[in-house]
Design an enzyme around this catalytic site. Structure first.
Site, PDB file in Angstrom:
ATOM      1  N   ASP A  10     107.666 165.912 -16.316  1.00 35.62           N
ATOM      2  CA  ASP A  10     107.024 167.053 -16.962  1.00 35.62           C
ATOM      3  C   ASP A  10     105.627 167.296 -16.389  1.00 35.62           C
ATOM      4  O   ASP A  10     104.971 166.363 -15.933  1.00 35.62           O
ATOM      5  CB  ASP A  10     106.945 166.775 -18.476  1.00 35.62           C
ATOM      6  CG  ASP A  10     106.730 168.047 -19.272  1.00 35.62           C
ATOM      7  OD1 ASP A  10     106.885 169.150 -18.709  1.00 35.62           O
ATOM      8  OD2 ASP A  10     106.407 167.936 -20.471  1.00 35.62           O
ATOM      9  N   TRP A  51     100.263 171.451 -13.431  1.00 36.01           N
ATOM     10  CA  TRP A  51      99.732 171.020 -12.128  1.00 36.01           C
ATOM     11  C   TRP A  51      99.387 172.254 -11.287  1.00 36.01           C
ATOM     12  O   TRP A  51      98.314 172.329 -10.683  1.00 36.01           O
ATOM     13  CB  TRP A  51     100.789 170.164 -11.426  1.00 36.01           C
ATOM     14  CG  TRP A  51     100.387 169.624 -10.088  1.00 36.01           C
ATOM     15  CD1 TRP A  51      99.774 168.432  -9.837  1.00 36.01           C
ATOM     16  CD2 TRP A  51     100.599 170.253  -8.802  1.00 36.01           C
ATOM     17  NE1 TRP A  51      99.584 168.276  -8.478  1.00 36.01           N
ATOM     18  CE2 TRP A  51     100.082 169.366  -7.825  1.00 36.01           C
ATOM     19  CE3 TRP A  51     101.168 171.457  -8.390  1.00 36.01           C
ATOM     20  CZ2 TRP A  51     100.125 169.662  -6.460  1.00 36.01           C
ATOM     21  CZ3 TRP A  51     101.201 171.755  -7.028  1.00 36.01           C
ATOM     22  CH2 TRP A  51     100.691 170.851  -6.086  1.00 36.01           C
ATOM     23  N   HIS A 111     106.859 173.277  -9.209  1.00 34.95           N
ATOM     24  CA  HIS A 111     108.232 172.756  -9.098  1.00 34.95           C
ATOM     25  C   HIS A 111     108.500 172.252  -7.679  1.00 34.95           C
ATOM     26  O   HIS A 111     109.152 171.235  -7.473  1.00 34.95           O
ATOM     27  CB  HIS A 111     109.248 173.833  -9.481  1.00 34.95           C
ATOM     28  CG  HIS A 111     109.130 174.268 -10.914  1.00 34.95           C
ATOM     29  ND1 HIS A 111     108.996 173.373 -11.945  1.00 34.95           N
ATOM     30  CD2 HIS A 111     109.125 175.502 -11.488  1.00 34.95           C
ATOM     31  CE1 HIS A 111     108.900 174.041 -13.104  1.00 34.95           C
ATOM     32  NE2 HIS A 111     108.979 175.321 -12.846  1.00 34.95           N
ATOM     33  N   THR A 162     119.063 172.129 -21.450  1.00 38.35           N
ATOM     34  CA  THR A 162     119.820 173.267 -21.999  1.00 38.35           C
ATOM     35  C   THR A 162     118.855 174.301 -22.590  1.00 38.35           C
ATOM     36  O   THR A 162     119.207 175.469 -22.730  1.00 38.35           O
ATOM     37  CB  THR A 162     120.816 172.800 -23.091  1.00 38.35           C
ATOM     38  OG1 THR A 162     120.149 171.908 -23.994  1.00 38.35           O
ATOM     39  CG2 THR A 162     122.015 172.089 -22.502  1.00 38.35           C
ATOM     40  N   ASN A 181     115.864 174.992 -21.189  1.00 31.98           N
ATOM     41  CA  ASN A 181     115.043 175.603 -20.130  1.00 31.98           C
ATOM     42  C   ASN A 181     115.547 176.983 -19.699  1.00 31.98           C
ATOM     43  O   ASN A 181     114.821 177.735 -19.044  1.00 31.98           O
ATOM     44  CB  ASN A 181     114.939 174.680 -18.906  1.00 31.98           C
ATOM     45  CG  ASN A 181     114.044 173.474 -19.117  1.00 31.98           C
ATOM     46  OD1 ASN A 181     114.264 172.406 -18.564  1.00 31.98           O
ATOM     47  ND2 ASN A 181     113.001 173.621 -19.919  1.00 31.98           N
ATOM     48  N   ARG A 212     113.332 180.105 -20.343  1.00 35.22           N
ATOM     49  CA  ARG A 212     112.148 180.463 -19.546  1.00 35.22           C
ATOM     50  C   ARG A 212     112.359 181.812 -18.850  1.00 35.22           C
ATOM     51  O   ARG A 212     113.493 182.283 -18.751  1.00 35.22           O
ATOM     52  CB  ARG A 212     111.887 179.374 -18.494  1.00 35.22           C
ATOM     53  CG  ARG A 212     111.512 178.060 -19.166  1.00 35.22           C
ATOM     54  CD  ARG A 212     111.062 177.035 -18.160  1.00 35.22           C
ATOM     55  NE  ARG A 212     110.680 175.829 -18.856  1.00 35.22           N
ATOM     56  CZ  ARG A 212     109.924 174.875 -18.351  1.00 35.22           C
ATOM     57  NH1 ARG A 212     109.476 174.985 -17.114  1.00 35.22           N
ATOM     58  NH2 ARG A 212     109.621 173.806 -19.053  1.00 35.22           N
ATOM     59  N   ARG A 263     107.161 163.378 -26.689  1.00 27.35           N
ATOM     60  CA  ARG A 263     108.411 163.745 -27.363  1.00 27.35           C
ATOM     61  C   ARG A 263     109.580 163.547 -26.414  1.00 27.35           C
ATOM     62  O   ARG A 263     109.407 163.424 -25.196  1.00 27.35           O
ATOM     63  CB  ARG A 263     108.360 165.182 -27.885  1.00 27.35           C
ATOM     64  CG  ARG A 263     108.023 166.205 -26.849  1.00 27.35           C
ATOM     65  CD  ARG A 263     108.024 167.633 -27.417  1.00 27.35           C
ATOM     66  NE  ARG A 263     107.470 168.551 -26.452  1.00 27.35           N
ATOM     67  CZ  ARG A 263     106.191 168.934 -26.428  1.00 27.35           C
ATOM     68  NH1 ARG A 263     105.358 168.520 -27.341  1.00 27.35           N
ATOM     69  NH2 ARG A 263     105.761 169.756 -25.479  1.00 27.35           N
ATOM     70  N   SER A 290     112.346 165.671 -26.280  1.00 26.81           N
ATOM     71  CA  SER A 290     112.853 166.958 -25.786  1.00 26.81           C
ATOM     72  C   SER A 290     114.348 166.942 -25.468  1.00 26.81           C
ATOM     73  O   SER A 290     114.767 167.410 -24.407  1.00 26.81           O
ATOM     74  CB  SER A 290     112.048 167.425 -24.560  1.00 26.81           C
ATOM     75  OG  SER A 290     110.685 167.571 -24.877  1.00 26.81           O
ATOM     76  N   GLU A 304     112.285 151.108 -23.869  1.00 21.69           N
ATOM     77  CA  GLU A 304     110.829 151.047 -24.011  1.00 21.69           C
ATOM     78  C   GLU A 304     110.282 152.371 -23.476  1.00 21.69           C
ATOM     79  O   GLU A 304     110.787 152.902 -22.481  1.00 21.69           O
ATOM     80  CB  GLU A 304     110.263 149.883 -23.192  1.00 21.69           C
ATOM     81  CG  GLU A 304     110.729 148.523 -23.654  1.00 21.69           C
ATOM     82  CD  GLU A 304     110.238 148.177 -25.057  1.00 21.69           C
ATOM     83  OE1 GLU A 304     109.121 148.572 -25.414  1.00 21.69           O
ATOM     84  OE2 GLU A 304     110.996 147.509 -25.792  1.00 21.69           O
TER      85      GLU A 304
HETATM   86  C1  IPE Z   1     111.660 168.606 -20.665  1.00 26.33           C
HETATM   87  O1  IPE Z   1     110.469 169.269 -20.385  1.00 26.33           O
HETATM   88  C2  IPE Z   1     112.742 169.063 -19.727  1.00 26.33           C
HETATM   89  C3  IPE Z   1     112.582 168.671 -18.340  1.00 26.33           C
HETATM   90  C4  IPE Z   1     111.641 167.894 -17.860  1.00 26.33           C
HETATM   91  C5  IPE Z   1     113.605 169.155 -17.445  1.00 26.33           C
HETATM   92  P1  IPE Z   1     110.066 170.613 -21.116  1.00 26.33           P
HETATM   93  O2  IPE Z   1     108.756 171.034 -20.556  1.00 26.33           O
HETATM   94  O3  IPE Z   1     111.173 171.597 -21.055  1.00 26.33           O
HETATM   95  O4  IPE Z   1     109.919 170.120 -22.629  1.00 26.33           O
HETATM   96  P2  IPE Z   1     109.046 170.686 -23.812  1.00 26.33           P
HETATM   97  O5  IPE Z   1     109.322 172.155 -23.901  1.00 26.33           O
HETATM   98  O6  IPE Z   1     107.625 170.409 -23.483  1.00 26.33           O
HETATM   99  O7  IPE Z   1     109.497 169.924 -25.024  1.00 26.33           O
HETATM  100  C1  IPE Z   2     108.865 170.170 -15.816  1.00 23.60           C
HETATM  101  O1  IPE Z   2     107.655 170.828 -15.676  1.00 23.60           O
HETATM  102  C2  IPE Z   2     109.956 170.784 -14.975  1.00 23.60           C
HETATM  103  C3  IPE Z   2     111.004 171.487 -15.739  1.00 23.60           C
HETATM  104  C4  IPE Z   2     111.092 171.534 -17.042  1.00 23.60           C
HETATM  105  C5  IPE Z   2     112.010 172.177 -14.963  1.00 23.60           C
HETATM  106  P1  IPE Z   2     107.298 172.071 -16.587  1.00 23.60           P
HETATM  107  O2  IPE Z   2     107.759 173.325 -15.920  1.00 23.60           O
HETATM  108  O3  IPE Z   2     107.810 171.873 -17.972  1.00 23.60           O
HETATM  109  O4  IPE Z   2     105.712 172.004 -16.561  1.00 23.60           O
HETATM  110  P2  IPE Z   2     104.725 172.278 -17.775  1.00 23.60           P
HETATM  111  O5  IPE Z   2     105.167 171.418 -18.924  1.00 23.60           O
HETATM  112  O6  IPE Z   2     104.831 173.736 -18.094  1.00 23.60           O
HETATM  113  O7  IPE Z   2     103.383 171.896 -17.242  1.00 23.60           O
HETATM  114 MG    MG Z   3     107.026 171.006 -19.621  1.00 21.09          MG
END
Ligand code: IPE
Ligand code: IPE
Ligand code: MG
Length: 265
Positions: free
Chosen positions: A35, A40, A52, A81, A83, A86, A209, A211, A222
């Protein structure tokens, strides 16, 4: 990083483990919620998709380190599931990125003896990606190195519901007595069938969390939360996670044999 020490393992591959870590107490299976890609990129004034892209480099680095350091399985959360909610552009970019990376990296995966599998509801992924997944899975199935599981369109709740459906179907067909459904038969219907449960869960970017990740399998893992954003996750951050893991006493609901004194109870 400190100098690594080489150790022989029973599968006769020469493995390297950084000093400070006990090579005999490495987790068998590490799971990672990768995450922080978006944050970043934002911190650098770049579009989220650049995060990404950088995340892929971090994943390649982490896979290599885990393979070198004697970890037998790495399971990563690449796309949940949830994502799909977005913006369309970001989802499309991610799907295209998965395709490009799989195409480009397949040869190295084969050469480095990685066994790749994809866990999730794969039929909802773009058709070309499904084809590449099938090809990579088949071509690496007999490899003898690390098990690399990529969770794509993965949701822990969906996985549990699908497992329940499969067991119900077998019962209706008369192949399975409902009274014989137990933890073992249930686990065998999950995407992770034949994989041991993760010993260590790492989540980057400081979020605390789960997620919807590996809800069944993480029962006794752990948990290490790293503040590092996923694209910056490197050997030092992984070493820290492993060192944290090695400092834990796992009790699995029992009593700590060192700390408890049975004679006094
Ligand atoms: C969890 O990250 C899913 C992946 C890393 C693929 P998210 O960024 O989607 O989770 P939330 O929305 O912060 O819970
Ligand atoms: C995790 O990074 C990658 C995926 C969930 C695909 P994020 O895209 O969730 O990055 P943040 O949480 O918005 O920084
Ligand atoms: Mg994220």
């Amino acid at each position: 990083m400190s100098h690594p020490s080489a150790i022989d393992t029973d599968d006769s591959r020469l493995r390297v483990c950084p000093t400070g870590l006990d090579p005999h107490r490495m987790p068998n299976h590490v799971a990672v919620i990768m995450d922080g890609n978006g944050r970043w990129a934002k911190a650098k004034g770049l579009p989220r998709i650049m995060g990404h892209r950088a995340g892929v480099e971090s994943l390649k680095r982490t896979l290599r380190l885990c393979n070198d350091w004697g970890i037998n399985a790495l399971t990563v959360y690449a796309f949940s599931t949830e994502n799909w909610s977005r913006p369309g552009d970001e989802v499309n970019f991610l799907m295209a990125l998965f395709e490009r990376v799989l195409e480009r990296e397949l040869e190295s995966l084969i050469n480095e003896q990685v066994r790749i599998r994809f866990l999730g509801d794969l039929q909802d992924l773009p058709f070309r990606l499904q084809e590449l997944i099938a090809e990579a899975t088949n071509l690496t199935a007999k490899n003898t190195g690390i098990n690399f599981n990529v969770c794509a369109n993965y949701g822990g709740r969906r996985e549990l519901v699908l497992a329940a459906q499969k067991l119900a179907q077998r019962s209706v067909r008369g192949d399975l007595d409902p009274a014989h459904i137990n933890e073992k038969t249930f686990a065998a219907e999950l995407f992770t069938a034949n994989e041991v449960d993760p010993d260590l869960l790492i989540r980057t970017s400081g979020e605390m969390r789960v997620s919807n990740f590996l809800l069944w399998q993480l029962a006794y893992a752990e948990i290490h939360i790293s503040d590092v954003l996923w694209p910056d996750f490197d050997a030092t951050a992984l070493r820290e996670a492993l060192s944290d893991y090695q400092s834990r006493r796992r009790r699995f609901g029992g009593l700590d044999p060192v700390a408890s004194d049975y004679s006094k109870t």
